[in-house]
Design a protein around this motif. Structure first.
Motif, PDB file in Angstrom:
ATOM      1  N   THR A   4       0.896  -1.142   0.035  1.00 56.81           N
ATOM      2  CA  THR A   4      -0.145  -0.087   0.023  1.00 56.81           C
ATOM      3  C   THR A   4       0.889   1.187  -0.028  1.00 56.81           C
ATOM      4  O   THR A   4       2.054   1.368   0.735  1.00 56.81           O
ATOM      5  CB  THR A   4      -0.892   0.012   1.114  1.00 56.81           C
ATOM      6  N   ILE A   5       0.377   2.165  -0.903  1.00 55.77           N
ATOM      7  CA  ILE A   5       1.143   3.602  -0.799  1.00 55.77           C
ATOM      8  C   ILE A   5       0.155   4.330  -0.314  1.00 55.77           C
ATOM      9  O   ILE A   5      -0.973   4.521  -0.889  1.00 55.77           O
ATOM     10  CB  ILE A   5       1.489   4.078  -2.358  1.00 55.77           C
ATOM     11  N   VAL A   6       0.459   5.402   0.769  1.00 60.17           N
ATOM     12  CA  VAL A   6      -0.288   6.320   1.414  1.00 60.17           C
ATOM     13  C   VAL A   6       0.114   7.526   0.802  1.00 60.17           C
ATOM     14  O   VAL A   6       1.394   7.876   0.753  1.00 60.17           O
ATOM     15  CB  VAL A   6      -0.201   6.032   2.576  1.00 60.17           C
ATOM     16  N   VAL A   7      -0.882   8.313   0.389  1.00 58.73           N
ATOM     17  CA  VAL A   7      -0.563   9.680   0.011  1.00 58.73           C
ATOM     18  C   VAL A   7      -1.214  10.682   0.630  1.00 58.73           C
ATOM     19  O   VAL A   7      -2.288  10.765   1.144  1.00 58.73           O
ATOM     20  CB  VAL A   7      -1.127   9.895  -1.578  1.00 58.73           C
ATOM     21  N   ALA A   8      -0.160  11.362   1.173  1.00 55.19           N
ATOM     22  CA  ALA A   8      -0.403  12.547   2.087  1.00 55.19           C
ATOM     23  C   ALA A   8      -0.005  13.998   1.659  1.00 55.19           C
ATOM     24  O   ALA A   8       0.705  14.029   0.578  1.00 55.19           O
ATOM     25  CB  ALA A   8       0.256  12.252   3.445  1.00 55.19           C
ATOM     26  N   CYS A  20       4.615   2.543   1.934  1.00 55.94           N
ATOM     27  CA  CYS A  20       5.335   3.632   1.622  1.00 55.94           C
ATOM     28  C   CYS A  20       4.603   4.679   1.488  1.00 55.94           C
ATOM     29  O   CYS A  20       3.194   4.782   1.568  1.00 55.94           O
ATOM     30  CB  CYS A  20       5.935   3.341   0.083  1.00 55.94           C
ATOM     31  N   MET A  21       5.102   6.109   1.934  1.00 51.44           N
ATOM     32  CA  MET A  21       4.272   7.402   2.076  1.00 51.44           C
ATOM     33  C   MET A  21       4.825   8.374   0.960  1.00 51.44           C
ATOM     34  O   MET A  21       5.993   8.474   0.773  1.00 51.44           O
ATOM     35  CB  MET A  21       4.539   7.911   3.345  1.00 51.44           C
ATOM     36  N   LEU A  22       3.932   8.627   0.223  1.00 55.83           N
ATOM     37  CA  LEU A  22       4.097   9.871  -0.771  1.00 55.83           C
ATOM     38  C   LEU A  22       3.509  11.156  -0.142  1.00 55.83           C
ATOM     39  O   LEU A  22       2.155  11.148   0.210  1.00 55.83           O
ATOM     40  CB  LEU A  22       3.385   9.648  -1.882  1.00 55.83           C
TER      41      LEU A  22
END
Length: 348
Positions: free
Chosen positions: A179-183, A259-261
Protein backbone atom coordinates in the motif's frame (compact mmCIF):
# COMPACT_ATOMS: atom_id res chain seq x y z
CA UNK A 1 -13.43 -7.82 4.46
CA UNK A 2 -13.68 -9.56 7.83
CA UNK A 3 -16.87 -7.83 8.98
CA UNK A 4 -19.02 -8.02 5.84
CA UNK A 5 -20.56 -11.46 6.51
CA UNK A 6 -21.60 -10.81 10.10
CA UNK A 7 -25.22 -12.00 10.55
CA UNK A 8 -27.96 -9.96 12.17
CA UNK A 9 -28.00 -10.42 15.94
CA UNK A 10 -31.44 -11.32 17.35
CA UNK A 11 -32.95 -9.37 20.20
CA UNK A 12 -33.68 -11.21 23.44
CA UNK A 13 -37.41 -11.10 22.66
CA UNK A 14 -36.94 -12.55 19.20
CA UNK A 15 -34.75 -15.35 20.52
CA UNK A 16 -37.12 -16.27 23.35
CA UNK A 17 -40.12 -16.28 20.99
CA UNK A 18 -38.25 -18.47 18.51
CA UNK A 19 -37.12 -20.95 21.14
CA UNK A 20 -40.45 -21.34 22.91
CA UNK A 21 -42.60 -21.47 19.78
CA UNK A 22 -40.47 -24.24 18.31
CA UNK A 23 -40.49 -26.01 21.66
CA UNK A 24 -44.28 -25.91 21.66
CA UNK A 25 -44.38 -27.52 18.22
CA UNK A 26 -41.94 -30.19 19.37
CA UNK A 27 -44.13 -30.93 22.37
CA UNK A 28 -47.28 -31.27 20.28
CA UNK A 29 -45.59 -33.93 18.18
CA UNK A 30 -45.18 -36.14 21.22
CA UNK A 31 -46.98 -36.92 24.46
CA UNK A 32 -46.50 -37.47 28.17
CA UNK A 33 -43.06 -37.11 29.71
CA UNK A 34 -41.44 -37.31 26.28
CA UNK A 35 -43.22 -34.11 25.25
CA UNK A 36 -41.86 -32.18 28.24
CA UNK A 37 -38.35 -33.51 27.62
CA UNK A 38 -38.52 -32.61 23.93
CA UNK A 39 -39.72 -29.09 24.71
CA UNK A 40 -36.86 -28.46 27.12
CA UNK A 41 -34.31 -29.95 24.73
CA UNK A 42 -35.56 -27.82 21.83
CA UNK A 43 -35.78 -24.53 23.72
CA UNK A 44 -32.42 -24.83 25.45
CA UNK A 45 -30.63 -25.93 22.27
CA UNK A 46 -32.04 -23.06 20.20
CA UNK A 47 -31.09 -20.49 22.84
CA UNK A 48 -27.64 -21.92 23.49
CA UNK A 49 -26.78 -22.47 19.82
CA UNK A 50 -28.04 -19.08 18.67
CA UNK A 51 -26.15 -17.22 21.38
CA UNK A 52 -22.98 -19.16 20.62
CA UNK A 53 -23.39 -18.40 16.92
CA UNK A 54 -23.59 -14.68 17.72
CA UNK A 55 -20.16 -14.91 19.32
CA UNK A 56 -18.41 -17.24 16.88
CA UNK A 57 -19.53 -15.16 13.88
CA UNK A 58 -17.12 -12.45 15.05
CA UNK A 59 -13.35 -12.78 14.62
CA UNK A 60 -11.32 -13.11 17.79
CA UNK A 61 -9.87 -9.65 18.39
CA UNK A 62 -7.25 -11.14 20.72
CA UNK A 63 -5.31 -12.74 17.85
CA UNK A 64 -3.54 -10.86 15.06
CA UNK A 65 -3.92 -13.83 12.71
CA UNK A 66 -7.69 -13.29 12.88
CA UNK A 67 -7.82 -9.49 13.05
CA UNK A 68 -5.06 -7.47 11.39
CA UNK A 69 -3.91 -4.53 13.56
CA UNK A 70 -5.26 -2.18 10.88
CA UNK A 71 -8.77 -3.57 11.24
CA UNK A 72 -8.48 -3.70 15.04
CA UNK A 73 -7.58 0.00 15.25
CA UNK A 74 -10.13 0.84 12.57
CA UNK A 75 -12.96 -1.01 14.35
CA UNK A 76 -12.02 0.61 17.63
CA UNK A 77 -12.06 4.08 16.05
CA UNK A 78 -15.35 3.50 14.26
CA UNK A 79 -17.15 2.09 17.29
CA UNK A 80 -15.81 4.93 19.41
CA UNK A 81 -16.84 7.60 16.89
CA UNK A 82 -20.25 6.17 16.02
CA UNK A 83 -23.56 6.45 17.88
CA UNK A 84 -23.16 2.91 19.23
CA UNK A 85 -23.37 2.92 23.03
CA UNK A 86 -21.83 0.28 25.26
CA UNK A 87 -24.18 -1.58 27.64
CA UNK A 88 -24.27 -0.16 31.16
CA UNK A 89 -23.36 -3.59 32.50
CA UNK A 90 -19.97 -3.35 30.77
CA UNK A 91 -18.85 -0.57 33.09
CA UNK A 92 -17.48 1.26 30.02
CA UNK A 93 -18.49 4.82 29.23
CA UNK A 94 -21.10 4.61 26.48
CA UNK A 95 -19.50 7.53 24.66
CA UNK A 96 -16.21 5.66 24.37
CA UNK A 97 -17.52 2.25 23.37
CA UNK A 98 -14.90 0.48 21.32
CA UNK A 99 -13.47 -2.98 20.77
CA UNK A 100 -13.08 -3.57 24.51
CA UNK A 101 -16.80 -3.05 25.03
CA UNK A 102 -17.58 -5.33 22.09
CA UNK A 103 -15.33 -8.09 23.40
CA UNK A 104 -16.92 -7.82 26.83
CA UNK A 105 -20.42 -8.03 25.36
CA UNK A 106 -19.47 -11.09 23.32
CA UNK A 107 -18.12 -12.68 26.50
CA UNK A 108 -21.39 -12.04 28.31
CA UNK A 109 -23.37 -13.62 25.47
CA UNK A 110 -21.13 -16.69 25.53
CA UNK A 111 -21.79 -16.94 29.26
CA UNK A 112 -25.52 -16.95 28.54
CA UNK A 113 -25.06 -19.71 25.96
CA UNK A 114 -23.26 -21.90 28.47
CA UNK A 115 -25.84 -21.08 31.15
CA UNK A 116 -28.64 -22.30 28.88
CA UNK A 117 -26.88 -25.65 28.56
CA UNK A 118 -26.43 -25.85 32.32
CA UNK A 119 -30.15 -25.26 32.86
CA UNK A 120 -30.94 -28.06 30.42
CA UNK A 121 -28.55 -30.43 32.17
CA UNK A 122 -30.02 -29.53 35.55
CA UNK A 123 -33.69 -30.01 34.65
CA UNK A 124 -33.68 -32.77 32.06
CA UNK A 125 -33.10 -35.58 34.63
CA UNK A 126 -36.06 -34.27 36.65
CA UNK A 127 -38.38 -34.89 33.70
CA UNK A 128 -37.57 -38.56 33.27
CA UNK A 129 -38.85 -40.30 36.39
CA UNK A 130 -41.87 -38.39 37.59
CA UNK A 131 -45.50 -37.81 36.66
CA UNK A 132 -46.52 -35.58 33.78
CA UNK A 133 -47.85 -32.74 35.95
CA UNK A 134 -44.63 -32.54 37.97
CA UNK A 135 -42.58 -32.75 34.77
CA UNK A 136 -44.60 -29.90 33.28
CA UNK A 137 -43.97 -27.84 36.42
CA UNK A 138 -40.21 -28.43 36.20
CA UNK A 139 -40.18 -27.66 32.48
CA UNK A 140 -41.97 -24.33 33.10
CA UNK A 141 -39.42 -23.48 35.78
CA UNK A 142 -36.64 -24.23 33.31
CA UNK A 143 -38.30 -22.05 30.66
CA UNK A 144 -38.55 -19.16 33.12
CA UNK A 145 -34.85 -19.45 33.93
CA UNK A 146 -33.91 -19.69 30.25
CA UNK A 147 -35.90 -16.54 29.49
CA UNK A 148 -34.27 -14.75 32.41
CA UNK A 149 -30.77 -15.64 31.15
CA UNK A 150 -31.53 -14.33 27.67
CA UNK A 151 -33.07 -11.13 29.04
CA UNK A 152 -29.94 -10.52 31.10
CA UNK A 153 -27.92 -10.09 27.88
CA UNK A 154 -30.53 -8.03 26.02
CA UNK A 155 -28.38 -4.88 26.10
CA UNK A 156 -25.35 -6.85 24.95
CA UNK A 157 -27.26 -8.31 22.00
CA UNK A 158 -28.45 -4.85 20.97
CA UNK A 159 -24.94 -3.45 21.22
CA UNK A 160 -23.42 -6.30 19.21
CA UNK A 161 -25.97 -5.77 16.44
CA UNK A 162 -25.32 -2.02 16.37
CA UNK A 163 -21.58 -2.73 16.16
CA UNK A 164 -22.22 -5.14 13.32
CA UNK A 165 -24.21 -2.49 11.44
CA UNK A 166 -21.45 0.06 11.95
CA UNK A 167 -18.72 -2.22 10.61
CA UNK A 168 -20.18 -4.59 8.02
CA UNK A 169 -20.57 -2.12 5.13
CA UNK A 170 -17.10 -0.61 5.31
CA UNK A 171 -15.45 -0.38 1.89
CA UNK A 172 -12.67 -2.88 1.61
CA UNK A 173 -9.08 -1.87 2.14
CA UNK A 174 -6.85 -4.92 2.13
CA UNK A 175 -4.09 -4.60 4.75
CA UNK A 176 -2.23 -7.50 3.16
CA UNK A 177 -1.77 -5.71 -0.17
CA UNK A 178 1.31 -3.49 -0.62
CA UNK A 179 0.00 0.00 0.00
CA UNK A 180 1.10 3.51 -0.94
CA UNK A 181 -0.37 6.18 1.34
CA UNK A 182 -0.60 9.66 -0.19
CA UNK A 183 -0.44 12.60 2.21
CA UNK A 184 -0.24 16.38 2.00
CA UNK A 185 -2.38 19.47 2.45
CA UNK A 186 -5.67 19.83 0.52
CA UNK A 187 -5.51 20.86 -3.12
CA UNK A 188 -1.91 19.77 -3.70
CA UNK A 189 -3.01 17.12 -6.24
CA UNK A 190 -3.33 13.98 -4.11
CA UNK A 191 -6.65 12.70 -5.44
CA UNK A 192 -5.68 13.63 -8.99
CA UNK A 193 -2.49 11.62 -8.63
CA UNK A 194 -4.32 8.57 -7.22
CA UNK A 195 -6.94 8.72 -9.97
CA UNK A 196 -4.31 9.23 -12.67
CA UNK A 197 -2.15 6.21 -11.84
CA UNK A 198 -4.94 3.82 -10.85
CA UNK A 199 -8.42 2.83 -11.92
CA UNK A 200 -9.95 4.75 -9.01
CA UNK A 201 -12.06 7.15 -11.08
CA UNK A 202 -13.02 9.02 -7.95
CA UNK A 203 -13.58 5.88 -5.87
CA UNK A 204 -13.88 6.75 -2.18
CA UNK A 205 -14.13 4.67 0.95
CA UNK A 206 -16.56 6.24 3.39
CA UNK A 207 -15.60 6.19 7.06
CA UNK A 208 -17.33 8.04 9.90
CA UNK A 209 -14.21 9.98 10.90
CA UNK A 210 -13.58 11.57 7.48
CA UNK A 211 -15.66 14.28 5.82
CA UNK A 212 -14.73 13.52 2.21
CA UNK A 213 -14.08 9.79 2.29
CA UNK A 214 -10.78 8.02 1.87
CA UNK A 215 -9.61 7.93 -1.75
CA UNK A 216 -8.78 4.42 -2.91
CA UNK A 217 -7.26 3.09 -6.12
CA UNK A 218 -5.51 -0.04 -7.39
CA UNK A 219 -2.90 -0.85 -10.00
CA UNK A 220 -0.85 -3.87 -11.08
CA UNK A 221 2.87 -4.13 -11.72
CA UNK A 222 4.53 -7.45 -12.58
CA UNK A 223 1.34 -9.29 -11.57
CA UNK A 224 1.39 -7.67 -8.11
CA UNK A 225 -1.63 -5.61 -7.05
CA UNK A 226 -0.89 -2.35 -5.24
CA UNK A 227 -3.38 -0.07 -3.55
CA UNK A 228 -3.06 3.69 -3.19
CA UNK A 229 -4.83 5.44 -0.34
CA UNK A 230 -5.50 9.17 0.03
CA UNK A 231 -6.74 10.24 3.46
CA UNK A 232 -8.46 13.64 3.40
CA UNK A 233 -9.30 14.88 6.85
CA UNK A 234 -6.55 12.78 8.44
CA UNK A 235 -3.14 13.28 6.85
CA UNK A 236 -3.84 16.68 5.32
CA UNK A 237 -3.33 18.70 8.48
CA UNK A 238 -0.92 18.74 11.45
CA UNK A 239 -1.36 16.12 14.21
CA UNK A 240 -2.26 18.76 16.79
CA UNK A 241 -5.35 19.69 14.74
CA UNK A 242 -6.76 16.15 14.75
CA UNK A 243 -9.33 15.08 17.28
CA UNK A 244 -8.97 11.88 19.31
CA UNK A 245 -10.86 9.70 16.83
CA UNK A 246 -8.91 11.03 13.85
CA UNK A 247 -5.67 10.35 15.71
CA UNK A 248 -6.79 6.78 16.31
CA UNK A 249 -7.70 6.42 12.63
CA UNK A 250 -4.20 7.55 11.67
CA UNK A 251 -2.85 4.87 14.03
CA UNK A 252 -4.78 2.32 11.98
CA UNK A 253 -3.24 3.66 8.77
CA UNK A 254 0.23 3.23 10.32
CA UNK A 255 -0.41 -0.53 10.13
CA UNK A 256 -1.55 -0.20 6.51
CA UNK A 257 1.13 1.75 4.69
CA UNK A 258 4.26 0.36 3.06
CA UNK A 259 5.35 3.65 1.52
CA UNK A 260 4.29 7.27 2.00
CA UNK A 261 4.17 9.93 -0.69
CA UNK A 262 3.93 13.48 0.66
CA UNK A 263 2.82 15.85 -2.10
CA UNK A 264 3.79 19.51 -2.04
CA UNK A 265 2.48 22.47 -4.00
CA UNK A 266 5.43 24.88 -4.26
CA UNK A 267 3.20 27.45 -6.00
CA UNK A 268 1.28 27.99 -2.78
CA UNK A 269 -1.94 28.02 -4.80
CA UNK A 270 -3.28 25.22 -2.59
CA UNK A 271 -3.78 27.87 0.09
CA UNK A 272 -0.95 26.78 2.36
CA UNK A 273 2.60 28.22 2.37
CA UNK A 274 5.40 25.86 1.46
CA UNK A 275 6.90 26.17 4.93
CA UNK A 276 3.71 24.77 6.48
CA UNK A 277 3.62 21.97 3.91
CA UNK A 278 7.18 20.97 4.79
CA UNK A 279 6.31 21.03 8.49
CA UNK A 280 3.40 18.68 7.81
CA UNK A 281 5.75 16.43 5.82
CA UNK A 282 8.15 16.27 8.77
CA UNK A 283 5.34 15.53 11.23
CA UNK A 284 4.00 12.71 9.05
CA UNK A 285 7.48 11.26 8.58
CA UNK A 286 8.07 11.31 12.34
CA UNK A 287 4.75 9.61 13.08
CA UNK A 288 5.23 6.84 10.54
CA UNK A 289 8.71 5.99 11.78
CA UNK A 290 10.54 3.52 9.56
CA UNK A 291 8.07 3.79 6.68
CA UNK A 292 9.76 5.05 3.47
CA UNK A 293 8.62 8.65 2.93
CA UNK A 294 9.13 10.31 -0.46
CA UNK A 295 8.65 14.05 -0.84
CA UNK A 296 7.13 14.94 -4.22
CA UNK A 297 6.82 18.49 -5.52
CA UNK A 298 3.80 18.68 -7.82
CA UNK A 299 2.98 21.31 -10.47
CA UNK A 300 6.40 21.35 -12.08
CA UNK A 301 4.61 22.79 -15.12
CA UNK A 302 4.09 25.93 -12.99
CA UNK A 303 7.72 26.21 -11.95
CA UNK A 304 7.77 29.87 -12.91
CA UNK A 305 5.63 30.64 -9.86
CA UNK A 306 7.27 28.20 -7.40
CA UNK A 307 8.26 29.77 -4.11
CA UNK A 308 11.38 27.69 -3.45
CA UNK A 309 13.65 30.75 -3.67
CA UNK A 310 12.93 31.42 0.01
CA UNK A 311 12.64 27.82 1.21
CA UNK A 312 14.64 24.62 1.04
CA UNK A 313 12.28 22.49 -1.03
CA UNK A 314 14.14 19.28 -0.22
CA UNK A 315 11.99 17.20 -2.61
CA UNK A 316 12.93 13.71 -3.72
CA UNK A 317 10.99 14.06 -6.97
CA UNK A 318 9.26 16.70 -9.04
CA UNK A 319 6.26 16.02 -11.26
CA UNK A 320 3.13 17.47 -12.81
CA UNK A 321 -0.09 15.52 -12.52
CA UNK A 322 -1.62 18.04 -14.90
CA UNK A 323 0.77 17.25 -17.78
CA UNK A 324 1.85 13.77 -16.67
CA UNK A 325 5.51 14.75 -16.41
CA UNK A 326 7.45 12.35 -14.15
CA UNK A 327 4.23 10.86 -12.74
CA UNK A 328 5.28 7.36 -13.76
CA UNK A 329 8.75 7.99 -12.32
CA UNK A 330 7.24 8.84 -8.94
CA UNK A 331 5.02 5.78 -9.01
CA UNK A 332 7.91 3.48 -9.87
CA UNK A 333 9.99 5.03 -7.09
CA UNK A 334 7.24 4.26 -4.58
CA UNK A 335 6.96 0.67 -5.80
CA UNK A 336 10.72 0.26 -5.60
CA UNK A 337 10.73 1.66 -2.05
CA UNK A 338 8.15 -0.94 -1.02
CA UNK A 339 10.26 -3.73 -2.53
CA UNK A 340 7.39 -6.17 -2.16
CA UNK A 341 8.03 -9.86 -2.76
CA UNK A 342 4.95 -12.09 -2.68
CA UNK A 343 5.11 -15.30 -0.68
CA UNK A 344 5.05 -18.26 -3.04
CA UNK A 345 2.84 -21.26 -2.13
CA UNK A 346 5.82 -23.57 -1.54
CA UNK A 347 7.39 -20.97 0.79
CA UNK A 348 4.44 -20.65 3.15
Amino acid sequence: MIFEDLPTTPTSEELIDKAFSRAARAGRAKGGLEAQQSMLQTASSIISDNLENVVTAWPDFAYEDEVHPFYYELADAILTSSSVSAPQSSGIDGETAGVDALRQSLSEVMWASRKAREIHDEYQPRLRKTDVDTARKHRKQAFARLADVVEQVDDELLFINEARNALRDLPEIDPEEPTIVVAGYPNVGKSSFVNDVTNARGETASYPFTTKGIGLGHLERDHIRYQLVDTPGLLDRPPEERNEIETQAVSAIEHLGDCMLVLLDPTGECGYPLESQLELRDAVADQFGDLPVLTVANKVDRRDVWTDDDHDLDADYEMSVETGENVETVLEAAIEAIDYEPTLPFES
